[in-house]
Structures are given as C-alpha cells and as structure tokens.
Design a protein around this motif. Sequence first.
Motif, mmCIF file in Angstrom:
data_model
loop_
_atom_site.group_PDB
_atom_site.id
_atom_site.type_symbol
_atom_site.label_atom_id
_atom_site.label_comp_id
_atom_site.label_asym_id
_atom_site.label_seq_id
_atom_site.Cartn_x
_atom_site.Cartn_y
_atom_site.Cartn_z
ATOM 1 N N UNK A 47 91.975 31.699 1.209
ATOM 2 C CA UNK A 47 91.964 32.362 2.617
ATOM 3 C C UNK A 47 91.912 31.014 4.177
ATOM 4 N N UNK A 48 91.403 30.000 3.362
ATOM 5 C CA UNK A 48 90.980 29.007 4.469
ATOM 6 C C UNK A 48 91.993 27.401 4.272
ATOM 7 N N UNK A 49 92.578 27.391 3.948
ATOM 8 C CA UNK A 49 93.891 27.026 4.400
ATOM 9 C C UNK A 49 94.835 27.621 5.450
ATOM 10 N N UNK A 50 94.655 29.108 4.883
ATOM 11 C CA UNK A 50 95.550 29.912 6.478
ATOM 12 C C UNK A 50 95.232 29.803 7.245
ATOM 13 N N UNK A 51 93.446 30.129 7.192
ATOM 14 C CA UNK A 51 93.335 29.500 9.044
ATOM 15 C C UNK A 51 93.005 28.007 8.855
ATOM 16 N N UNK A 57 103.987 26.395 3.628
ATOM 17 C CA UNK A 57 103.948 24.712 3.005
ATOM 18 C C UNK A 57 102.956 24.492 2.464
ATOM 19 N N UNK A 58 101.853 25.228 4.006
ATOM 20 C CA UNK A 58 100.173 24.227 3.059
ATOM 21 C C UNK A 58 100.305 24.727 2.257
ATOM 22 N N UNK A 85 92.847 17.732 2.397
ATOM 23 C CA UNK A 85 91.232 16.321 2.622
ATOM 24 C C UNK A 85 90.872 17.180 2.825
ATOM 25 N N UNK A 86 91.089 18.041 4.039
ATOM 26 C CA UNK A 86 89.850 18.595 4.805
ATOM 27 C C UNK A 86 89.186 19.464 4.071
ATOM 28 N N UNK A 87 89.900 20.958 3.472
ATOM 29 C CA UNK A 87 90.413 22.016 2.417
ATOM 30 C C UNK A 87 89.171 21.085 1.539
#
Lengths: 210, 466, 315
Positions: free
Chosen positions: B173-177, B188-189, B401-403
Amino acid sequence: MAGAASVLEDGSLLSRLDRKLLKLEWGMAVLSGIGAFVLMCLAVISVVGREGFNEPLRGYVDWIEAAMPVIAILGISYVQREGGHIRMDIVVGALGGRALWLAEFITTLLILVLMALLVWGTWAHFDRSFDFAKPNWSRDSSIDIGLPIWPAKLIVPVAFSVICARLALQLWGFGRAFVLGLERPVAVPLVMSAAEQAAAEADHMQGHDA
Amino acid sequence: MTSIEIGLWVTGTMLVMVVLGMRVAFAAAGAGLIGLVWIFWAKKGMDPAQFQWALGVAVKTAGQIPHGKVASQALSLIPTFILIGYLAYYAGLTRALFEAAKRWLAWLPGGMAVSTVFATAGFAAVSGASVATAAVFARIAIPEMLKIGYDKRFAAGVVAAGGTLASLIPPSAILVIYAIIVEQDVGKLLLAGFVPGVFSAVIYGALIVGMALIIPGFGPAVKGFTWKQRFASLPPALPIVAVVVIIIFFVYNPFGGDAWGTPTEGGAIGAFIVFLMALHHGMRLPELLDALVETAKLSIMIFTIIWGVLIYVRFLGFADLPGAFADWITSLHYPPMLILVCILLAYAVLGMFMDAIGMLLLTLPVVYPAVMALNGGETVAAADSAFGMNGTMCAIWFGILVVKMAEFCLITPPIGLNCFVVAGVRPELSVQDVFRGVTPFFVADAVTIAGLVAFPGIVLWLPSLA
Amino acid sequence: TEWNVSVWGKRRAFTEHIHKLADLVAEKTNGEFTMNVSYGGLSKNTENLDGISIGAFEMAQFCAGYHPDKNRAITVLELPFLGVNTLDEEVAVSNAVYAHPAVAEEMAQWSARMLMTSPMPQYNLVGTGEPRDTLEKMDGMRVRATGGIGKAFEAVGAVPTSVTSSEAYQAMESGVVDTVAFAQHAHLSFGTINEADWWTANLNPGTVNCPVVVNIDAYDALSDAEREALESSVPEAIDYYLSNYGELLKKWDDVLAEKSVEKVMISDEELAKFEEIGGKPIQDAWLADMSAQGLPGQELLDLVRSTLKAQRGTN
Ligand code: NA
Ligand code: NA
C-alpha cells in the motif's frame, strides 16, 4: 502513533445516543467494506470479459471512480467513533484527569469546526455537478461512458455530516468528563496504552488462524 | 508577508497540532484550510470586507479534494491490497508458509529465526501492510522459537523486523501511495520493491546466522526434517507463489510478451484467488464480513490521511512552497550525495516519532521535487545527472529508499508500531523487551540502506527490464 | 494584477500558447500584469472549470471530453468526421463556436469566459502488430479513445476501453488495448509511440477540444490597458502555438523513422465506409440528444460547416 481505543457504555442518554449513532455508522462502514469487495469483482469481470470474450467492461475506470468514495469515505465516522484515526499520543498519553479531557475537548472542537466547514465545501462541490433541469440531473459526467458524477460527490457531505454528529457527541462526552472530573467517561474513545492497543489488535486476529 | 512565509507559519501550526495529539489527517486538513484562507485573503490585501469571500473560496477549494482525490483508479489498489492480507489469513496461508520455511531452513544456525524471516517475506508477497504481517506472525512464530530455547526478546525482534518486509515486497500500500504523490508508474515501483525486499530479507537472515555462530546458546539449529517432509510442506504454501506470479505477470511479463493487464487488475485478481482459497478453507459470511469491515477501517484511516494531507498540499501549491524548497536545496554547495544522505537521516529521526504513511504524505510534496532537482530534473538523462540515473529511475530509486526508511521507523523507539503490535500479541513480552530484541536489526537495516544507496542497480535492475 | 493559471501535466506543445500569452501580456503592461502558470498545483485537470467557478484561480485550460455534461455545447467540436483538416481550420471553427451565445451562456454558469482554443490535430491511431487498415480489421479492436471518437470506433465494431492518458502506455504494453488514439504531441509525451509498430496517417476520425478560459469577475476587474493587452495577445499566442506545433509535425516523419513505426495509409474506399458508419449516425444521435435538452445543436453544427467553408474560401 496510536489508533484504536475503547468506548465505554452505560444507561445514560449520551450513551444511548452513542449506540444509536453507532448502528448507523456500522452500517456505513459495512457498505465501505462491501464496496472494496465489489471493486475486486469488477476487476475480475473486466479481465475475464476482455481475455475470454473480447468484451471488456464498458467504462471500467468510470465505475471504479464512482465506487471509491463509498470505500474510502462513507465509513469515516465509524473510524472516528472507534478512535481509529491515527494520531501522535506522546503528549496526550502523558496527561490524565481534567487536563486530558480539556485537551481532548479542544482538539475535538477543532475537528468539528473543520468538518462543518468541509460539509459546506463538499456540498458546494456536489452542488456544482447537480442540476434538476438537466438530463440525469447531471452537470458533470465521467470521461468514458458519461456517468453522472453527482451521486459519488453527494456521498462526501453525507458522510461528513454523520461525523459532525459523532464529533458533537464526543464533545458532550469530553465536556461532561471535564466538568464532573470523571475517571472513565462513556461514549468517548479512551486512550489505550500501547500495550492495550496492541492487545486489541492481536485479539482481533485470535482464533481465526487454523 | 510573502506566500513562502505564510507556508512556513501554516506548516509550523500543523506540526504543533500533530504533536498536541490532534488526529493527523484533520491537523493537516485544518492547517491547509487555514493556509488557503490566508492566501486568498492576502490576495485582497487582508481587507476585512473581503474575509468572507476568502473563506468561501478556501472552503470550496478544500471541498473539492476529498472526492476529487479519492475517486482515482490508481488509489483503488490500496483497499485491494489490504483485503488480500485479511483474506490470506482466513485462507490459512500464514501457517502453511511458516511450516514450509521451517522444514526447509531451520537446519541453519539460528534456523528457526531465519525461517521466520523468510516466512514473513513470503507472506509479504500477498500482504500489503506491515503491521498486519507482524501481528499474524507474532502469534505463529514466537511460540515455536521459545519452545526450542530462543531468547524471548530476540524472538519478538525477529517478527517485528520481518513484518516490515511487507511494504517493500509487492503488493504494498505504501509504495502505491508514494507512486501517487510523485505521479510515477505504480507498476514499475511495485516491481522495483521486489529485489530490495528480498535483499533486505537476506541481510536479516545473514545477521541471524552470524549472531547464532558468535553467541553461545543463541538458539539451536533444528535438524531431522526428511526430504519427504520438506516436499510435503510445499503444496499448502504453493498458492502464495501462484498469487505472486499472477500479480507479477500483470505488471511485467518476464518472457518478453505482453503483460496480462494493469497492476490494478493484478491486485484484484490476486485478491479474488485468495478469496476462493479462504472459502475453501472454511471462511463463511461472518468471517467475510469481519474481513471487509477491517479492510474498510484500515482503508478509510489511510484515505482520510490522504485527502487531509492533500488539502494541505493544495495550499502548498498556491503558496508555491515546493518550488521554493527545491530552489533552496539545489542552491546548496554540498555534494548531492551528501544532501541525499542528510535527507535520509532526517527521515530516520522523523520516523522515530511518526507513522510511516503520515510521514511520507507530509514530507514528499516538498522533498521529492527537491531530490529530483538535485539529480538534474525530471527529464535529465543518466549521463548528465548527479546520481547517474535518468529522472524516472531516480524517482523509483528514491521511492524505494524512502519506503525502506518508513519501514525502519516501524521498529525504532519510542514509537515503533510493529513492536507495539508484537508486544500486544504476546502477553509475556513488554514493549521494552521487543525494542531491545529488535535492536540488532537496526544494523541490518543500516547495511541494507547503505547497499541500496551505493548500488542503485539492486533497485533499478528489475524496473529497467520492464 | 497577478493571475494564477491552472493547467496539468508537463510543459508541452499543448501549453505553449499560454506561456507565450503570459510573456506578451507582461511585456505590454511593463510587468504590471503577470501570470503564474501552475502544472497541477492548483487543481485536478478535470476540475479546472470548478476552480474557475469558485474563483480560486483566474485562468485555466480544460478539455470538453473530460466531462461532457459540464460543457455540452462545445462537444460539437469533438464530433467525428467534421472534416477539419488543418490546425488553422481547427482554430477557425473553435473561434466561431466559442462566440456562439449558447456556448457563452453555458460557460457563464461556471463564471467562465472563453479566451482561446488549444488547437489539436486529428487523433490518429498507433498500434502494435498487424496494421488495422480496414474496417474489417478494426472489428473487435480494443482502442483507447474518448468522446465522439470512441463512439465512431464503436460503430465499426471496435471496443473502446477506458484508461487514463497517463496509463495509455502501460495499457498498450500490457495488451489491455491494441491501439491508442492521440494527437502527435501526446503520442510523444505519453510514450505510446515508443511501443507502436504503426501509425495511421490519414484516418483522421476527429479530435478533442480544449479551450482556455478566464474567470469573468477577474476579467471585469482588469484595467482597460490590461484587458487590451490580454485580448490583443491572443492572436499572437495562437500564431506562436501553430508555428511551434508545425515544427513538431514537420519532425513527425523523422520520429516515425527513428522509432521504425510504419506509416499506414488507408484506402479512400475504406475511409468512405468508415465515415458513413461512424460519421453521420453519430452526428445525428448527438443532434437528437442536444435538441432534447433545448440546445441549438443543428445551429452549432451548421456553424461549424459554414465556418469551414468560409475558411477554405479565403485560402
Ligand atoms: Na507486500
Ligand atoms: Na519509530
């Protein structure tokens, strides 16, 4: 950050109103959940239709966009009732007694003012897309199959009105606790310690795993 | 007062409200609304007669955002990914995964802990939320580790740390955000998170094996599973592999042909398969209803933060604060890599006190444009860039990196949600115990992040194929 | 005076006239009247008219097909097979329609006033695999096309499939759609050309219409000099847009060659058949729909045709 909390009940008018409103909120949250389920089914229908019968679901994106406000917003008051909206409780967690109820009263009042203004703003957003004189009462439509957008936009001020009622009850609850110096007031989410909170979360998972 | 000064005042007000315990979503929305009123009123020279006009415009502008931002096809992935996790639980996949990992990996030094890490990594491939993953495995894995003599604090730490893998390994979910905030390709993410997630799990595993070799009485290897038993453990866990393969094929076809659909569809098909398995496994209407309401609660909590923060972001747009911050960052005379490392360290500090999603939503609108500018802009070619990658790749790399930083914040004191959850599941453990047990994993995470910074190829290899 | 201008995406050929306009206006008023162009910071692209209506910003660009019910009258310009061949003709018909009282009245409901158009060339297809150069081959084709163009393809048996423009590349790559209909600049900026095997050079089914509007109150509040600077800069800004887009179109053949995309010509016979099925019936359906709502559909369509005739007469 803490979310979950517990709400006490008794026979008082406030607590009875709390439980009445809870029934409505629960129903709205169930609709949100069903919305998520429908979303999943839509995708399955779309993919099966496309790959199997070369007949994709017309306006798939439009339908998703129409369903999202149900899933993402309709149950907002239920989450507020359960104290489920995330916050930082470093400061609040250290307070007790009247100081705590005062702090809760003030932040709840601020949220009520905000949400009342947003009922106005989101109603205006709905109102611009709605016109009794036009076909389907529509003055805004989706890109692909021209679905009227006003029903999806109407969900927002409706859900926000319910959370306003909830916030008003919570203000009453916190105000009462402050005035009477209560220890464990009813009808408001009580801050749980980190341990209590996690136990509740864990509790939820108990007994389901086989 | 310039709009940048207004921006700083409003941002300060929001942070004060957050610290004082106002629910984050409403603190952000409230600050954004105040900021909008201020901007519009300032436009009319703060004329008292114009206040009502300014209030009306601000409220109506803010009122567009809850519906406008939530009615998005890309964001529809979030409830789907959350639903998958709950359904997988009812489908009995967690137990099956742990059993398989145990039979295959427990012979290693520290074997049961290594098994736990890889079982959480496997569950991560169907679960989009870290906290849920930690809660599930605390129940299954910790008792087994205690039974064979692991230190209870360390056993808890393994589960708390392993749970964080759920947000790197897709679905997440957090990568989608992140993808939504920075307007990058979700597929891609998600693909990019896969290798760093496995990399992270391997580092965790290596750390455990190393500790088991050095520390006497750490936790015995568990031997004696026959090959027959090992292979017998696979079929119940296989559905996970099927779901993973389906989700991946919907994003990218490794055999070079067409992918099967969009990530949105992939997530939903994955959820549907797990739903059928849960039905087969005995889930009935009450359990389904429970899974749906829990999905709704978590989704609404996340979406409320999303639209609340986006009201604040809309105000930032009118104040042009992100542009100003990007200009400031690029005007600094330090090496870009040093600035990037400082930004990541700032996230580590912030993450001690904040929730992962709230942290990303609050900071990215300002930090992301600055990082992109640091690299040389959105459209920069790899050869002309500061970090040696083009704009799109930089967006993906920075996202991972941020995630990973956001996941790190789930296990750092004083507010590490995964540790709270693990302590809550196990009555014999206090939060302090879990924080102590998870400390070695800070080293592993530091190594992982350093690895991802030094070798961007770990992140970018898979998405560059797609 | 300082105006905020809401557009979306990245700066591209499609938004160059707005930047030119801002430069000209600032120059003519010695920096008294400036415009801040914001890409997505002030509004979502489908809500630019709402923002104008509220008064949150003074100028904005939007596309008619994003929300036909918000702007029924100008959807005439998105009908398939109107026979508009050049960007100059597109400018002429847009200006004529924008000046029609029914359009002005509908825009006034959003406190908006038409300023200028953003002329777009015909939305030709890119696709993968075997070129779809006959109606027979278009039967069952999954195409990303919106509005009237989508209806035209549907009429010949194709299946319009909804994906947003930013997802078009992914949709093509993943086989969700076989073909995508865009203007050339969009095939470039959304990357669909990178995935394509062929491009239809002469299908020309229609285009989309994307006006630039200003808030009426803000417009009325301008000083005479500022209003004069604004109005007088519009033709220059459009000329700049046209020459800039012309450069892009000149390079288009090179782009096709570079990406080895085949230029597909469709036979006159097939084109005539397509127009017969996808043109007239859809225009008729549109007319019926408009007149049911009390909008002067026939008048608007006639206006487009007469303007086109006049425009060709002068050349
Ligand atoms: Na995951
Ligand atoms: Na933390």
